[in-house]
Write a protein that holds these residues in place. Structure first.
Motif, PDB file in Angstrom:
ATOM      1  N   PRO A 193       0.838  -1.202   0.000  1.00  0.00           N
ATOM      2  CA  PRO A 193       0.000   0.000   0.000  1.00  0.00           C
ATOM      3  C   PRO A 193       0.871   1.249   0.000  1.00  0.00           C
ATOM      4  CG  PRO A 193      -0.754  -1.574   1.642  1.00  0.00           C
ATOM      5  CD  PRO A 193       0.570  -2.071   1.159  1.00  0.00           C
ATOM      6  N   TYR A 225       0.811   5.453   0.452  1.00  0.00           N
ATOM      7  CA  TYR A 225       0.068   6.624   0.895  1.00  0.00           C
ATOM      8  C   TYR A 225       0.888   7.889   0.631  1.00  0.00           C
ATOM      9  CZ  TYR A 225      -2.563   3.065   3.495  1.00  0.00           C
ATOM     10  OH  TYR A 225      -3.301   1.960   3.853  1.00  0.00           O
ATOM     11  N   ASN A 226       0.216   9.024   0.629  1.00  0.00           N
ATOM     12  CA  ASN A 226       0.888  10.304   0.384  1.00  0.00           C
ATOM     13  C   ASN A 226       0.461  11.330   1.426  1.00  0.00           C
ATOM     14  OD1 ASN A 226       0.355   9.035  -2.578  1.00  0.00           O
ATOM     15  ND2 ASN A 226       2.290  10.130  -2.533  1.00  0.00           N
ATOM     16  N   ALA A 227       1.400  12.211   1.763  1.00  0.00           N
ATOM     17  CA  ALA A 227       1.122  13.295   2.713  1.00  0.00           C
ATOM     18  C   ALA A 227       1.984  14.492   2.372  1.00  0.00           C
ATOM     19  CB  ALA A 227       1.393  12.838   4.147  1.00  0.00           C
ATOM     20  N   LYS A 242      -0.594  16.618   6.330  1.00  0.00           N
ATOM     21  CA  LYS A 242      -1.906  16.500   5.711  1.00  0.00           C
ATOM     22  C   LYS A 242      -1.886  15.262   4.819  1.00  0.00           C
ATOM     23  CE  LYS A 242      -3.834  20.348   7.229  1.00  0.00           C
ATOM     24  NZ  LYS A 242      -5.063  20.370   8.067  1.00  0.00           N
ATOM     25  N   PHE A 243      -2.756  14.296   5.104  1.00  0.00           N
ATOM     26  CA  PHE A 243      -2.761  13.034   4.383  1.00  0.00           C
ATOM     27  C   PHE A 243      -3.788  13.055   3.258  1.00  0.00           C
ATOM     28  CE2 PHE A 243      -1.178  12.298   8.623  1.00  0.00           C
ATOM     29  CZ  PHE A 243      -0.085  11.480   8.409  1.00  0.00           C
ATOM     30  N   ASP A 244      -3.384  12.571   2.087  1.00  0.00           N
ATOM     31  CA  ASP A 244      -4.297  12.540   0.940  1.00  0.00           C
ATOM     32  C   ASP A 244      -5.508  11.659   1.226  1.00  0.00           C
ATOM     33  OD1 ASP A 244      -2.400  14.098  -0.235  1.00  0.00           O
ATOM     34  OD2 ASP A 244      -2.017  12.791  -1.960  1.00  0.00           O
ATOM     35  N   ASP A 245      -5.257  10.530   1.881  1.00  0.00           N
ATOM     36  CA  ASP A 245      -6.334   9.611   2.238  1.00  0.00           C
ATOM     37  C   ASP A 245      -6.711   9.856   3.694  1.00  0.00           C
ATOM     38  OD1 ASP A 245      -8.045   7.550   2.855  1.00  0.00           O
ATOM     39  OD2 ASP A 245      -6.719   5.938   2.159  1.00  0.00           O
ATOM     40  N   PRO A 246      -7.880  10.424   3.952  1.00  0.00           N
ATOM     41  CA  PRO A 246      -8.267  10.745   5.332  1.00  0.00           C
ATOM     42  C   PRO A 246      -8.404   9.516   6.229  1.00  0.00           C
ATOM     43  CG  PRO A 246     -10.135  11.009   3.837  1.00  0.00           C
ATOM     44  CD  PRO A 246      -8.922  10.817   2.983  1.00  0.00           C
ATOM     45  N   LYS A 247      -8.531   8.333   5.626  1.00  0.00           N
ATOM     46  CA  LYS A 247      -8.674   7.115   6.414  1.00  0.00           C
ATOM     47  C   LYS A 247      -7.350   6.366   6.588  1.00  0.00           C
ATOM     48  CE  LYS A 247     -13.514   6.245   5.192  1.00  0.00           C
ATOM     49  NZ  LYS A 247     -14.476   5.253   4.644  1.00  0.00           N
ATOM     50  N   MET A 248      -6.269   6.947   6.056  1.00  0.00           N
ATOM     51  CA  MET A 248      -4.984   6.251   6.074  1.00  0.00           C
ATOM     52  C   MET A 248      -4.541   5.874   7.486  1.00  0.00           C
ATOM     53  SD  MET A 248      -1.516   7.392   6.739  1.00  0.00           S
ATOM     54  CE  MET A 248      -0.010   6.432   6.686  1.00  0.00           C
ATOM     55  N   ASN A 259      -6.664   3.164   9.004  1.00  0.00           N
ATOM     56  CA  ASN A 259      -6.428   1.888   8.325  1.00  0.00           C
ATOM     57  C   ASN A 259      -5.144   1.224   8.812  1.00  0.00           C
ATOM     58  OD1 ASN A 259      -8.747   2.166   6.819  1.00  0.00           O
ATOM     59  ND2 ASN A 259      -7.715   2.967   5.009  1.00  0.00           N
TER      60      ASN A 259
END
Length: 349
Positions: free
Chosen positions: A218, A220-222, A323-329, A332
């Motif tokens: 997986p 993720y980006n921030a 600040k995370f691109d996926d608010p549920k990261m 999860n």
């Protein structure tokens, strides 16, 4: 060559250049170092703790954003109604036994700078032996352990490894030390990675992302977000930083509209000397400048000399968050850590 506690500017420039002659010439040494380090990293852990363990790591020498990531995860754990606890090596501190960090009695010479920041957000333990620190956290009643370092250390079992990568630096030339910035061969580290977090908008981490995607990790980006940025706009500063990548800090300061007149860069975890502080204070006074630094540097001014106290009183902190691109990261990752822990427990029955 010094590999730990150095600024990005202190590392060899060829570490960040593809196909450089120096990198290629030292590649055989890097291969040997990376191979030996990989054998150690891939060893089966000797110690298990009866709690979920979430490790925040990075692949290379230098900062990538582990501490703000760890803090963001601790806040998310709290929102889920659970109690987080931080486990750190306490680099730069003199205490080696498992110890609960106390900002009222400890300073950076005791426990290092990062634990002083972490303990503002959750109970924090430093320990040279990770298993002893984990057990102390278990006795302290936490529900989940967040490791701010120790990704390459195999001693304690981790239920989830989240690896942070700087979008500008990536993994440099892809070689292990001394040929490049990798702490361990990339293949071994990717094997232990459960998810990747890329911080920033630049394309230096493209190679890492490509390999992680092929390995079905997986991704993720921030992005770094400066808090209260409007407070700095239009002001003139002397900026100082003793972190792995001071330039990243200076860029963040200037992104607020502030103007940096003088910069003072030091080694990562640098213990500021009275003479260095006096020089900065005098320069700022003569030129009518305000002073700004990082939260990590400010931590190394606490409970020190009177000169350190004066600088701490005059300096402003450029506080940041992610600040995370996926608010549920965050949720999860925490849930997956707990899920893996439960699976580990069932297998042990």
């Amino acid at each position: 060559m010094k590999f730990i506690g150095v600024t990005m500017a202190d590392t060899p420039s060829f570490w960040w250049q593809k196909n450089s002659l120096a990198g290629l010439a030292t590649a055989p040494l890097g291969f040997i170092y990376g191979f030996v380090a990989a054998q150690n990293m891939l060893r089966s852990p000797k110690h298990y703790v009866d709690l979920p363990v979430l490790c925040i790591g990075n692949y290379i020498v230098g900062g990538a954003g582990k501490t703000p990531t760890a803090i963001a995860l601790a806040k998310a754990v709290k929102k889920m109604g659970k109690k987080p606890g931080f486990l750190s090596r306490g680099y730069g501190g003199g205490i080696v036994e498992a110890t609960l960090v106390d900002v009222e009695t400890h300073n950076s010479k005791d426990v290092g700078d990062e634990p002083l920041i972490l303990t503002k957000h959750a109970i924090t333990v430093i320990a040279a032996k990770r298993n002893e620190g984990a057990e102390l956290l278990a006795k302290s009643g936490v529900d989940i352990i967040i490791m701010d370092d120790g990704f390459q250390n195999p001693s304690l079992y981790k239920d989830f490894n989240l690896v942070v990568v700087n979008s500008k630096r990536g993994i440099g030339n892809g070689f292990s030390m001394p040929a490049g910035p990798l702490r361990v061969s990339f293949g071994a580290q990717l094997r232990k990675t459960d998810a990747l977090l890329v911080i920033g908008d630049e394309n230096g981490a493209t190679q890492v992302v490509r390999h992680a995607a092929r390995a079905a990790k997986p991704i993720y980006n921030a992005r770094i977000h400066v808090l209260n940025a409007r407070l700095f706009k239009g002001k003139r500063y002397l900026a100082f930083a003793g972190i792995a990548d001071p330039e990243k800090f200076y860029t963040s300061v200037e992104s607020t509209g502030a103007k940096i007149i003088h910069r003072r860069s030091f080694h990562d975890h640098h213990p500021f000397l009275d003479e260095e502080i006096k020089e900065m204070l005098e320069l700022a006074k003569v030129e009518g400048l305000e002073i700004i630094t990082t939260e990590k540097d400010m931590a190394r001014l606490v409970r020190q000399s009177d000169v350190h106290k004066t600088l701490a009183e005059k300096a402003q902190i450029l506080a940041i968050t992610l600040k995370f691109d996926d608010p549920k990261m965050l949720e999860n990752v925490i849930k997956k850590t707990i899920e893996n822990y439960k699976t580990r427990k069932l297998k042990a029955m």
